[in-house]
Scaffold this motif. Structure first.
Motif, PDB file in Angstrom:
ATOM      1  N   ALA A  43      41.703  38.523  33.734  1.00 40.53           N
ATOM      2  CA  ALA A  43      41.684  37.387  34.661  1.00 40.53           C
ATOM      3  C   ALA A  43      40.702  37.633  35.802  1.00 40.53           C
ATOM      4  CB  ALA A  43      43.090  37.151  35.206  1.00 40.53           C
ATOM      5  N   LEU A  80      37.210  37.132  34.463  1.00 39.52           N
ATOM      6  CA  LEU A  80      36.893  35.715  34.230  1.00 39.52           C
ATOM      7  C   LEU A  80      36.579  34.993  35.542  1.00 39.52           C
ATOM      8  CD1 LEU A  80      39.511  34.812  31.473  1.00 39.52           C
ATOM      9  CD2 LEU A  80      37.023  34.852  31.214  1.00 39.52           C
ATOM     10  N   SER A 114      48.713  29.934  36.193  1.00 38.68           N
ATOM     11  CA  SER A 114      49.201  29.216  35.007  1.00 38.68           C
ATOM     12  C   SER A 114      50.354  28.290  35.363  1.00 38.68           C
ATOM     13  CB  SER A 114      49.712  30.223  33.962  1.00 38.68           C
ATOM     14  OG  SER A 114      48.734  31.157  33.668  1.00 38.68           O
ATOM     15  N   PHE A 115      50.879  28.411  36.586  1.00 36.19           N
ATOM     16  CA  PHE A 115      52.066  27.655  36.998  1.00 36.19           C
ATOM     17  C   PHE A 115      51.707  26.345  37.708  1.00 36.19           C
ATOM     18  CE2 PHE A 115      53.558  31.878  36.492  1.00 36.19           C
ATOM     19  CZ  PHE A 115      54.907  31.838  36.271  1.00 36.19           C
ATOM     20  N   ALA A 116      50.445  25.924  37.645  1.00 36.39           N
ATOM     21  CA  ALA A 116      49.976  24.879  38.559  1.00 36.39           C
ATOM     22  C   ALA A 116      50.323  23.460  38.109  1.00 36.39           C
ATOM     23  CB  ALA A 116      48.464  25.008  38.763  1.00 36.39           C
ATOM     24  N   ARG A 169      44.319  25.397  38.256  1.00 37.38           N
ATOM     25  CA  ARG A 169      45.128  25.684  37.068  1.00 37.38           C
ATOM     26  C   ARG A 169      44.316  26.530  36.079  1.00 37.38           C
ATOM     27  NH1 ARG A 169      46.959  20.248  34.304  1.00 37.38           N
ATOM     28  NH2 ARG A 169      48.232  20.248  36.177  1.00 37.38           N
ATOM     29  N   LYS A 170      44.947  27.567  35.525  1.00 37.87           N
ATOM     30  CA  LYS A 170      44.311  28.314  34.431  1.00 37.87           C
ATOM     31  C   LYS A 170      44.437  27.505  33.150  1.00 37.87           C
ATOM     32  CE  LYS A 170      45.228  33.039  36.060  1.00 37.87           C
ATOM     33  NZ  LYS A 170      45.875  34.325  35.761  1.00 37.87           N
ATOM     34  N   PRO A 171      43.429  27.441  32.302  1.00 39.14           N
ATOM     35  CA  PRO A 171      42.121  28.066  32.433  1.00 39.14           C
ATOM     36  C   PRO A 171      41.236  27.281  33.396  1.00 39.14           C
ATOM     37  CG  PRO A 171      42.240  26.845  30.365  1.00 39.14           C
ATOM     38  CD  PRO A 171      43.588  26.742  31.011  1.00 39.14           C
ATOM     39  N   VAL A 172      40.527  28.009  34.254  1.00 38.34           N
ATOM     40  CA  VAL A 172      39.711  27.371  35.291  1.00 38.34           C
ATOM     41  C   VAL A 172      38.368  26.951  34.708  1.00 38.34           C
ATOM     42  CG1 VAL A 172      38.561  27.776  37.496  1.00 38.34           C
ATOM     43  CG2 VAL A 172      40.810  28.729  37.082  1.00 38.34           C
TER      44      VAL A 172
END
Lengths: 164, 127
Positions: free
Chosen positions: B14, B17, B87-89, B107-110
């Motif tokens: 992460a 990335l 990931s919780f967004a 939010r992931k994936p950005v």
């Protein structure tokens, strides 16, 4: 706190399919295809699980061949060339799984509802014996099979993840 | 002259990335400092003239919300913009984090485009 009942199977399948596609397209630049039947995987395999604790208690787990796991890490770390140690491979697949389950939950529950989940845990794929009640979704990614399991009943999960 | 960004995530993948996406967004004059949890990030902040902190939410020892609260309570760092990437967004989590002083939540994936939109007002136009 568990305060909601599980959605219907069809909604779970739609959310999972969308989450897997969005995650792999963005992180691995690959388009997973849905498979009607799960193909037999060559050993060794890698399993990664992640527990969701609210609003439902369930576990999501993915099993994939080590070849695909290494390829995922290599694609992510392509410019740095350090994507091939076992630790990096597990971390890369764990981050993919973390992103995928987060998206899965966002697609599954109302946007104004909080959800909580744990950290990704890696297992040998062979240790992840499918027991009890589960739903299995089969995909093909980069020419490799990948299976994603949803265990909606946490009381059965302990029997599934006995480490070697 | 380079600017300093602290990236906080327990996953090496992460952190890599985020670093890569900041550079792909065109901000290549950046010095990155990496921490694996909130506690380590607070120590890093004491030694780095950071212009931005980018943190995950779910981390062992001290998570992103606890880190955000610590930063906003500290007069030395309370003006530091904190971008939460998680990931919780969903809307409920975004609201909670913004209420605690997050500059933005992604939010992931950005996507690089979303990151660029968030970073441009902070880091200025790309040279």
């Amino acid at each position: 706190m568990i305060n909601a009942s599980m959605p219907a199977t069809g909604r779970i399948e739609a959310a999972m399919t969308k989450a897997v596609s969005a995650t792999f397209e963005t992180m691995v630049f690959s388009e997973p295809s849905i498979q009607v039947e799960a193909k037999v995987m060559d050993s060794p395999t890698l399993g990664v699980s992640l527990q969701v604790s609210s609003p439902y208690a369930m576990m999501v787990a993915a099993v994939l061949p080590q070849g695909l796991a290494r390829q995922i890490a290599a694609i992510i770390f392509r410019h740095e060339g350090n994507g091939d140690t076992p630790e990096v491979v597990r971390d890369a697949v764990g981050e993919v799984m973390n992103t995928m389950v987060g998206l899965f939950m966002q697609y599954l529950i109302p946007a104004d509802q909080l959800f909580t989940m744990g950290f990704p845990e890696a297992w040998s794929g062979e240790a992840m014996r499918a027991a009890g009640s589960f739903q299995c979704y089969a995909f093909e990614v980069e020419g490799y099979p990948m299976q994603v399991f949803v265990f909606p009943n946490m009381s059965e999960v302990g029997a599934v993840l006995d480490p070697d | 002259m380079s600017i300093s960004i602290v990236i906080v995530d327990d996953s090496k993948t992460a952190r890599f990335l985020i670093r890569q996406q900041v550079e792909m967004a065109g901000f290549d004059q950046v010095e990155f400092h990496e921490s694996i949890n909130g506690r380590e990030a607070l120590a890093t902040l004491d030694n780095a003239e950071a212009k931005l902190l980018i943190t995950d939410y779910k981390m062992p020892e001290m998570d992103g919300l606890e880190l955000l609260q610590s930063i906003k309570r500290n007069p030395m760092h309370q003006d530091l913009p904190v971008l939460v990437v998680t990931s919780f967004a969903n809307m409920a989590k975004i609201r909670e984090l913004m209420d605690h002083g997050a500059y933005a939540v992604l939010r992931k994936p950005v996507s690089v485009a979303a990151l660029y939109d968030v970073l441009k007002p902070l880091l200025g136009p790309i040279a």
